[in-house]
Scaffold this motif. Structure first.
Motif, PDB file in Angstrom:
ATOM      1  N   VAL A  66      32.400  11.937 -27.681  1.00 53.93           N
ATOM      2  CA  VAL A  66      31.762  11.192 -28.772  1.00 53.93           C
ATOM      3  C   VAL A  66      30.257  11.064 -28.499  1.00 53.93           C
ATOM      4  CG1 VAL A  66      31.604   8.930 -29.896  1.00 53.93           C
ATOM      5  CG2 VAL A  66      33.842   9.932 -29.422  1.00 53.93           C
ATOM      6  N   GLY A  67      29.915  10.727 -27.255  1.00 56.62           N
ATOM      7  CA  GLY A  67      28.500  10.576 -26.889  1.00 56.62           C
ATOM      8  C   GLY A  67      27.717  11.859 -27.101  1.00 56.62           C
ATOM      9  N   MET A  68      28.320  12.979 -26.701  1.00 62.74           N
ATOM     10  CA  MET A  68      27.622  14.259 -26.885  1.00 62.74           C
ATOM     11  C   MET A  68      27.524  14.612 -28.372  1.00 62.74           C
ATOM     12  SD  MET A  68      26.387  15.485 -24.165  1.00 62.74           S
ATOM     13  CE  MET A  68      25.998  17.205 -24.401  1.00 62.74           C
ATOM     14  N   ALA A  69      28.580  14.312 -29.136  1.00 60.78           N
ATOM     15  CA  ALA A  69      28.568  14.626 -30.567  1.00 60.78           C
ATOM     16  C   ALA A  69      27.493  13.816 -31.298  1.00 60.78           C
ATOM     17  CB  ALA A  69      29.946  14.352 -31.174  1.00 60.78           C
ATOM     18  N   LEU A  70      27.331  12.551 -30.897  1.00 61.65           N
ATOM     19  CA  LEU A  70      26.406  11.674 -31.639  1.00 61.65           C
ATOM     20  C   LEU A  70      24.980  11.696 -31.099  1.00 61.65           C
ATOM     21  CD1 LEU A  70      28.585   8.459 -32.140  1.00 61.65           C
ATOM     22  CD2 LEU A  70      28.183  10.308 -33.766  1.00 61.65           C
ATOM     23  N   PHE A  71      24.824  11.736 -29.774  1.00 59.80           N
ATOM     24  CA  PHE A  71      23.497  11.505 -29.188  1.00 59.80           C
ATOM     25  C   PHE A  71      23.090  12.563 -28.168  1.00 59.80           C
ATOM     26  CE2 PHE A  71      25.543   7.287 -29.810  1.00 59.80           C
ATOM     27  CZ  PHE A  71      24.764   6.848 -30.854  1.00 59.80           C
ATOM     28  N   SER A  72      23.573  13.790 -28.321  1.00 60.39           N
ATOM     29  CA  SER A  72      23.294  14.736 -27.242  1.00 60.39           C
ATOM     30  C   SER A  72      21.794  15.016 -27.137  1.00 60.39           C
ATOM     31  CB  SER A  72      24.049  16.033 -27.466  1.00 60.39           C
ATOM     32  OG  SER A  72      23.456  16.748 -28.502  1.00 60.39           O
ATOM     33  N   LYS A  73      21.323  15.031 -25.884  1.00 58.08           N
ATOM     34  CA  LYS A  73      19.928  15.360 -25.649  1.00 58.08           C
ATOM     35  C   LYS A  73      19.818  16.760 -25.070  1.00 58.08           C
ATOM     36  CE  LYS A  73      18.641  10.586 -24.802  1.00 58.08           C
ATOM     37  NZ  LYS A  73      19.206   9.697 -23.769  1.00 58.08           N
ATOM     38  N   SER A  74      20.963  17.351 -24.747  1.00 58.86           N
ATOM     39  CA  SER A  74      20.944  18.704 -24.175  1.00 58.86           C
ATOM     40  C   SER A  74      22.222  19.415 -24.576  1.00 58.86           C
ATOM     41  CB  SER A  74      20.845  18.594 -22.650  1.00 58.86           C
ATOM     42  OG  SER A  74      21.854  17.737 -22.190  1.00 58.86           O
ATOM     43  N   ALA A  75      22.349  20.655 -24.136  1.00 58.90           N
ATOM     44  CA  ALA A  75      23.529  21.438 -24.499  1.00 58.90           C
ATOM     45  C   ALA A  75      24.776  20.863 -23.830  1.00 58.90           C
ATOM     46  CB  ALA A  75      23.331  22.886 -24.079  1.00 58.90           C
ATOM     47  N   PHE A  76      25.904  21.042 -24.502  1.00 58.12           N
ATOM     48  CA  PHE A  76      27.184  20.573 -23.959  1.00 58.12           C
ATOM     49  C   PHE A  76      27.568  21.405 -22.745  1.00 58.12           C
ATOM     50  CE2 PHE A  76      31.770  20.676 -23.666  1.00 58.12           C
ATOM     51  CZ  PHE A  76      32.091  19.333 -23.769  1.00 58.12           C
ATOM     52  N   PHE A  77      28.032  20.735 -21.699  1.00 56.36           N
ATOM     53  CA  PHE A  77      28.518  21.441 -20.519  1.00 56.36           C
ATOM     54  C   PHE A  77      29.846  20.813 -20.113  1.00 56.36           C
ATOM     55  CE2 PHE A  77      28.808  22.555 -16.046  1.00 56.36           C
ATOM     56  CZ  PHE A  77      28.407  23.871 -16.046  1.00 56.36           C
ATOM     57  N   ILE A  78      30.894  21.642 -20.072  1.00 59.04           N
ATOM     58  CA  ILE A  78      32.259  21.131 -19.890  1.00 59.04           C
ATOM     59  C   ILE A  78      32.463  20.453 -18.528  1.00 59.04           C
ATOM     60  CG2 ILE A  78      33.211  23.321 -19.020  1.00 59.04           C
ATOM     61  CD1 ILE A  78      35.146  21.354 -21.571  1.00 59.04           C
ATOM     62  N   GLY A  79      31.655  20.844 -17.545  1.00 60.00           N
ATOM     63  CA  GLY A  79      31.774  20.235 -16.210  1.00 60.00           C
ATOM     64  C   GLY A  79      31.646  18.722 -16.247  1.00 60.00           C
ATOM     65  N   PHE A  80      30.748  18.200 -17.088  1.00 60.43           N
ATOM     66  CA  PHE A  80      30.566  16.750 -17.154  1.00 60.43           C
ATOM     67  C   PHE A  80      31.744  16.063 -17.830  1.00 60.43           C
ATOM     68  CE2 PHE A  80      26.198  18.403 -16.790  1.00 60.43           C
ATOM     69  CZ  PHE A  80      25.865  17.793 -15.583  1.00 60.43           C
ATOM     70  N   THR A  81      32.467  16.816 -18.660  1.00 59.86           N
ATOM     71  CA  THR A  81      33.687  16.270 -19.256  1.00 59.86           C
ATOM     72  C   THR A  81      34.759  16.124 -18.169  1.00 59.86           C
ATOM     73  OG1 THR A  81      33.068  17.559 -21.208  1.00 59.86           O
ATOM     74  CG2 THR A  81      35.234  16.523 -21.239  1.00 59.86           C
ATOM     75  N   LEU A  82      34.814  17.104 -17.295  1.00 60.58           N
ATOM     76  CA  LEU A  82      35.736  17.024 -16.150  1.00 60.58           C
ATOM     77  C   LEU A  82      35.343  15.840 -15.249  1.00 60.58           C
ATOM     78  CD1 LEU A  82      38.086  18.344 -14.528  1.00 60.58           C
ATOM     79  CD2 LEU A  82      36.342  19.631 -13.286  1.00 60.58           C
ATOM     80  N   ASN A  83      34.035  15.705 -14.981  1.00 60.09           N
ATOM     81  CA  ASN A  83      33.550  14.538 -14.222  1.00 60.09           C
ATOM     82  C   ASN A  83      34.076  13.238 -14.828  1.00 60.09           C
ATOM     83  OD1 ASN A  83      31.970  16.235 -12.694  1.00 60.09           O
ATOM     84  ND2 ASN A  83      30.055  15.131 -13.073  1.00 60.09           N
ATOM     85  N   ALA A  84      33.958  13.142 -16.155  1.00 61.59           N
ATOM     86  CA  ALA A  84      34.361  11.913 -16.843  1.00 61.59           C
ATOM     87  C   ALA A  84      35.830  11.625 -16.561  1.00 61.59           C
ATOM     88  CB  ALA A  84      34.108  12.038 -18.345  1.00 61.59           C
ATOM     89  N   PHE A  85      36.671  12.657 -16.683  1.00 61.29           N
ATOM     90  CA  PHE A  85      38.104  12.440 -16.445  1.00 61.29           C
ATOM     91  C   PHE A  85      38.358  11.970 -15.016  1.00 61.29           C
ATOM     92  CE2 PHE A  85      42.410  13.349 -15.278  1.00 61.29           C
ATOM     93  CZ  PHE A  85      43.107  12.832 -16.359  1.00 61.29           C
ATOM     94  N   ILE A  86      37.752  12.676 -14.063  1.00 62.66           N
ATOM     95  CA  ILE A  86      38.000  12.350 -12.653  1.00 62.66           C
ATOM     96  C   ILE A  86      37.496  10.935 -12.330  1.00 62.66           C
ATOM     97  CG2 ILE A  86      37.451  12.988 -10.274  1.00 62.66           C
ATOM     98  CD1 ILE A  86      37.301  15.907 -11.242  1.00 62.66           C
ATOM     99  N   GLU A  87      36.308  10.606 -12.839  1.00 63.06           N
ATOM    100  CA  GLU A  87      35.756   9.285 -12.563  1.00 63.06           C
ATOM    101  C   GLU A  87      36.663   8.180 -13.129  1.00 63.06           C
ATOM    102  OE1 GLU A  87      31.567   9.076 -13.333  1.00 63.06           O
ATOM    103  OE2 GLU A  87      31.503   6.911 -12.999  1.00 63.06           O
ATOM    104  N   GLY A  88      37.119   8.378 -14.370  1.00 68.00           N
ATOM    105  CA  GLY A  88      38.044   7.413 -14.962  1.00 68.00           C
ATOM    106  C   GLY A  88      39.319   7.298 -14.138  1.00 68.00           C
TER     107      GLY A  88
END
Ligand code: FOL
Length: 178
Positions: A66-88
């Motif tokens: 959602v954050g990338m869809a609404l407020f992205s300041k750079s290109a989407f990179f799937i690695g940070f999505t994986l980070n998000a899952f692991i951190e959660g």
């Protein structure tokens, strides 16, 4: 053992925490191309306490998308999505329906710091910007941030975590689920 389903009230709480994560990570954060400083871990920890590793991972992934869809300041990179899952998942693993102590607050912070901030993120940044993994642009600000941020994050998690009346919330949800 009773299976924990997500009911309507839990989904509403989850939605609010995701909205808070999006706001804190996209609008209130300090972001440079190589480092990001934010307090997104606070709603993330509350999610971990209430929802456990799996759903906290999913919630964090939704907040990233959602954050990338609404407020992205750079290109989407799937690695940070994986980070998000692991951190959660890490916060859920350490805090789900548990009392927050100095021990689990510090262990959770150390795990996130080592796995996410000092291993995966440098790898993603090197891949994303095509810079060598062991370059100073990746490591100098990161090591400085880590040293300052580790104690701040542990202390914040301890006090915020302790202030969440999770037993009360879970008890009231259990009554309404009947
Ligand atoms: N792609 C996706 N899917 N999500 C993103 O948030 C994203 N962000 C960027 C590029 N592609 C993305 C922008 N670049 C850090 C630095 C730059 C950056 C993304 C992340 C970073 O250093 N993150 C730290 C701290 C995270 C925090 O405290 O909130 C990290 O270790 O993950």
């Amino acid at each position: 053992m009773k299976k924990h389903r997500l009911d309507a009230r839990m989904i509403a709480i989850m939605g609010l925490l995701i909205a808070l994560m999006v706001t804190l990570s996209r609008l209130v954060a300090i972001e440079t191309p190589f480092i990001k400083i934010s307090v997104t871990f606070i709603p993330q920890v509350i999610m971990g306490i209430l929802f456990g590793p799996f759903w906290s991972g999913i919630g964090a992934v939704l907040a990233d998308l959602v954050g990338m869809a609404l407020f992205s300041k750079s290109a989407f990179f799937i690695g940070f999505t994986l980070n998000a899952f692991i951190e959660g998942a890490i916060y859920g693993f350490f805090f789900y329906r548990k009392e927050i102590t100095w021990k689990n607050a510090i262990l959770a912070t150390l795990s996130v710091t080592l796995i996410i901030n000092l291993f995966l993120t440098p790898l993603w940044l090197a891949l994303m910007y095509h810079v060598p993994l062991f370059s100073w642009v990746v490591w100098a600000p990161r090591l400085l941030k880590t040293v300052i941020w580790l104690p701040i994050q542990s202390i914040a998690i301890y006090y915020v975590g302790r202030s969440v009346p999770y037993k009360k919330i879970l008890r009231s949800l259990a009554i309404h689920a009947k």
